[in-house]
Design a protein around this motif. Structure first.
Motif, mmCIF file in Angstrom:
data_model
loop_
_atom_site.group_PDB
_atom_site.id
_atom_site.type_symbol
_atom_site.label_atom_id
_atom_site.label_comp_id
_atom_site.label_asym_id
_atom_site.label_seq_id
_atom_site.Cartn_x
_atom_site.Cartn_y
_atom_site.Cartn_z
ATOM 1 N N LEU A 101 0.936 -1.060 0.041
ATOM 2 C CA LEU A 101 0.122 0.009 0.006
ATOM 3 C C LEU A 101 0.937 1.235 0.038
ATOM 4 O O LEU A 101 1.969 1.301 0.873
ATOM 5 C CB LEU A 101 -0.972 -0.021 1.128
ATOM 6 N N VAL A 102 0.509 2.247 -0.629
ATOM 7 C CA VAL A 102 1.104 3.672 -0.717
ATOM 8 C C VAL A 102 0.211 4.338 0.548
ATOM 9 O O VAL A 102 -0.970 4.610 0.488
ATOM 10 C CB VAL A 102 0.984 4.398 -2.001
ATOM 11 N N GLU A 103 0.864 4.744 1.466
ATOM 12 C CA GLU A 103 0.315 5.654 2.733
ATOM 13 C C GLU A 103 0.782 6.913 2.874
ATOM 14 O O GLU A 103 2.073 6.936 2.800
ATOM 15 C CB GLU A 103 0.522 4.607 4.062
ATOM 16 N N PRO A 104 0.016 7.667 3.160
ATOM 17 C CA PRO A 104 0.553 9.074 3.163
ATOM 18 C C PRO A 104 0.670 9.464 4.796
ATOM 19 O O PRO A 104 0.194 9.023 5.810
ATOM 20 C CB PRO A 104 -0.439 10.026 2.717
ATOM 21 N N ALA A 105 1.569 10.469 5.192
ATOM 22 C CA ALA A 105 1.792 10.791 6.544
ATOM 23 C C ALA A 105 2.287 12.234 6.261
ATOM 24 O O ALA A 105 3.516 12.550 6.329
ATOM 25 C CB ALA A 105 2.581 9.900 7.537
ATOM 26 N N MET A 106 1.455 13.323 6.456
ATOM 27 C CA MET A 106 1.871 14.637 6.239
ATOM 28 C C MET A 106 2.718 15.048 5.309
ATOM 29 O O MET A 106 3.781 15.632 5.386
ATOM 30 C CB MET A 106 2.541 15.045 7.668
ATOM 31 N N GLY A 107 2.262 14.455 4.172
ATOM 32 C CA GLY A 107 3.228 14.880 2.783
ATOM 33 C C GLY A 107 4.347 13.711 2.700
ATOM 34 O O GLY A 107 5.015 13.618 1.614
ATOM 35 N N LEU A 108 4.618 12.820 3.618
ATOM 36 C CA LEU A 108 5.727 11.696 3.491
ATOM 37 C C LEU A 108 5.002 10.474 2.869
ATOM 38 O O LEU A 108 3.969 10.115 3.248
ATOM 39 C CB LEU A 108 6.295 11.524 5.055
ATOM 40 N N ARG A 109 5.481 9.808 2.022
ATOM 41 C CA ARG A 109 4.923 8.726 1.363
ATOM 42 C C ARG A 109 5.603 7.412 1.718
ATOM 43 O O ARG A 109 7.153 7.677 1.594
ATOM 44 C CB ARG A 109 4.626 8.908 0.030
ATOM 45 N N ALA A 110 5.127 6.349 1.783
ATOM 46 C CA ALA A 110 6.114 5.138 2.221
ATOM 47 C C ALA A 110 5.527 4.031 1.312
ATOM 48 O O ALA A 110 4.063 3.692 1.453
ATOM 49 C CB ALA A 110 6.419 4.725 3.437
ATOM 50 N N MET A 111 5.939 3.324 0.789
ATOM 51 C CA MET A 111 5.544 1.940 0.178
ATOM 52 C C MET A 111 6.740 0.700 0.074
ATOM 53 O O MET A 111 7.802 0.939 0.085
ATOM 54 C CB MET A 111 5.145 2.147 -1.198
ATOM 55 N N THR A 112 6.050 -0.331 0.613
ATOM 56 C CA THR A 112 7.093 -1.729 0.479
ATOM 57 C C THR A 112 6.820 -2.384 -0.561
ATOM 58 O O THR A 112 5.791 -2.703 -1.104
ATOM 59 C CB THR A 112 6.875 -2.368 1.820
ATOM 60 N N VAL A 113 8.016 -2.881 -1.430
ATOM 61 C CA VAL A 113 8.022 -3.861 -2.495
ATOM 62 C C VAL A 113 8.637 -5.079 -1.906
ATOM 63 O O VAL A 113 9.343 -5.145 -1.227
ATOM 64 C CB VAL A 113 8.805 -3.372 -3.704
ATOM 65 N N THR A 114 7.585 -6.127 -1.964
ATOM 66 C CA THR A 114 8.047 -7.399 -1.532
ATOM 67 C C THR A 114 8.438 -8.456 -2.998
ATOM 68 O O THR A 114 7.936 -8.457 -3.818
ATOM 69 C CB THR A 114 7.072 -8.260 -1.056
ATOM 70 N N LEU A 115 9.481 -8.957 -2.892
ATOM 71 C CA LEU A 115 10.149 -10.040 -3.748
ATOM 72 C C LEU A 115 10.085 -11.285 -2.869
ATOM 73 O O LEU A 115 10.623 -11.617 -2.042
ATOM 74 C CB LEU A 115 11.785 -9.492 -4.133
ATOM 75 N N THR A 116 9.573 -12.209 -3.932
ATOM 76 C CA THR A 116 9.420 -13.728 -3.416
ATOM 77 C C THR A 116 9.882 -14.673 -4.415
ATOM 78 O O THR A 116 9.981 -14.432 -5.368
ATOM 79 C CB THR A 116 7.696 -13.892 -3.062
ATOM 80 N N ASN A 117 10.661 -15.399 -3.866
ATOM 81 C CA ASN A 117 11.357 -16.657 -4.608
ATOM 82 C C ASN A 117 10.424 -17.683 -4.840
ATOM 83 O O ASN A 117 10.007 -18.379 -3.977
ATOM 84 C CB ASN A 117 12.726 -17.200 -3.848
ATOM 85 N N CYS A 118 9.736 -17.574 -6.082
ATOM 86 C CA CYS A 118 8.762 -18.715 -6.477
ATOM 87 C C CYS A 118 9.208 -19.652 -7.052
ATOM 88 O O CYS A 118 8.717 -20.412 -7.905
ATOM 89 C CB CYS A 118 7.572 -17.733 -6.882
ATOM 90 N N GLY A 119 10.521 -19.641 -7.423
ATOM 91 C CA GLY A 119 11.149 -20.550 -8.110
ATOM 92 C C GLY A 119 11.645 -22.012 -7.190
ATOM 93 O O GLY A 119 10.990 -22.318 -6.060
ATOM 94 N N THR A 120 12.484 -22.860 -7.993
ATOM 95 C CA THR A 120 12.832 -23.991 -7.042
ATOM 96 C C THR A 120 14.351 -23.995 -6.566
ATOM 97 O O THR A 120 14.807 -24.912 -6.044
ATOM 98 C CB THR A 120 12.970 -25.189 -8.274
ATOM 99 N N GLU A 121 15.122 -22.852 -6.978
ATOM 100 C CA GLU A 121 16.733 -22.691 -6.450
ATOM 101 C C GLU A 121 16.588 -21.495 -5.545
ATOM 102 O O GLU A 121 15.669 -20.653 -5.679
ATOM 103 C CB GLU A 121 17.354 -22.591 -7.721
ATOM 104 N N PRO A 122 17.531 -21.397 -4.789
ATOM 105 C CA PRO A 122 18.000 -20.291 -3.928
ATOM 106 C C PRO A 122 18.244 -18.924 -4.820
ATOM 107 O O PRO A 122 18.760 -19.129 -5.997
ATOM 108 C CB PRO A 122 19.156 -20.738 -3.179
#
Length: 234
Positions: A101-122
């Motif tokens: 989610l993109v969330e506001p806080a007094m003009g400051l914005r923050a967002m998290t991007v999640t990377l998931t290993n959906c494969g079969t190798e490390p």
């Protein structure tokens, strides 16, 4: 995904919303302290969205032979299998990235991007993602992407570059922060709907669509945090 909440007049409401959105990644408490250092609210871990396939009967679950007694010409099998959830498909790179989610806080914005290993190798990442801000035509916008959030805010910690190896099913996160400040009346404010994100420069990128887009104002800056391993089940 939930549409971006509008800013309210209450600083408490904004800070609380931000904590709920990014608390599971450790960002909520830091940003809340910057917005209102006197406010004492418990942090709440955000639950992750499920990626299970939708329920129902799939073609591969039907018996090889049809039961007797069906009217002539009637086939109990569907002509095609139901569409799976798009997040079930694992890219050829072996990783899938999703915006939070993109969330506001007094003009400051923050967002998290999640990377998931959906494969079969490390899969290993080390350092900062490669990020481009894109316009409606998916063309790059003139925005400078910073490594580390210090020039945007001191309220979001940056773990710094370090090696993160993900086993299949494990995830890593990066934080994106910016401000929607408008300081120049004759410069169009940036409101970009897309992001092109690669785990690192030179690796395959994916185009993400954050809810509400990125309202960068006239600042021309977007800051990223280094990848850090996400707790299991977050």
């Amino acid at each position: 995904m939930i549409p971006t909440p509008r800013r309210t007049a209450s600083r408490v409401s904004l800070a609380t919303a931000l904590i709920l959105a990014v608390g599971g990644c450790g960002l909520g408490e830091e940003i809340e302290r910057e917005v209102n250092p006197d406010l004492d609210l418990p942090s709440t871990s955000a639950s992750s969205a499920g990626t299970e396939r939708p329920g129902g009967v799939h073609a591969d679950e039907l018996p090889d032979e049809l039961p007797e007694g069906l009217p002539s010409g009637l086939d109990a099998r569907p002509t095609e299998a139901p569409s799976a959830d798009p997040t079930d498909a694992c890219p050829s790179s072996g990783v899938r990235m999703l915006p939070g989610l993109v969330e506001p806080a007094m003009g400051l914005r923050a967002m998290t991007v999640t990377l998931t290993n959906c494969g079969t190798e490390p899969y290993t990442v080390n350092g900062y993602p490669s990020v481009q801000v894109l316009d409606e035509d998916r063309e790059p916008v003139d925005v400078r992407v910073l490594r580390g959030p210090e020039k945007i805010t001191t309220g979001v910690p940056d773990p710094g570059p370090h090696e993160v190896t993900l086993k299949p099913g494990e995830s890593a996160t990066t934080s994106l922060v910016w401000r929607n400040t408008v300081t120049e009346a004759d410069v169009p404010a940036v409101n970009a709907p897309y992001l092109r994100v690669a785990p690192a420069k030179g690796r395959p990128a994916q185009v993400l669509t954050p809810d509400g887009g990125l309202d960068l104002g006239t600042t021309g800056h977007l800051a990223t945090g280094a990848w850090t391993k996400a707790p299991r089940g977050s």
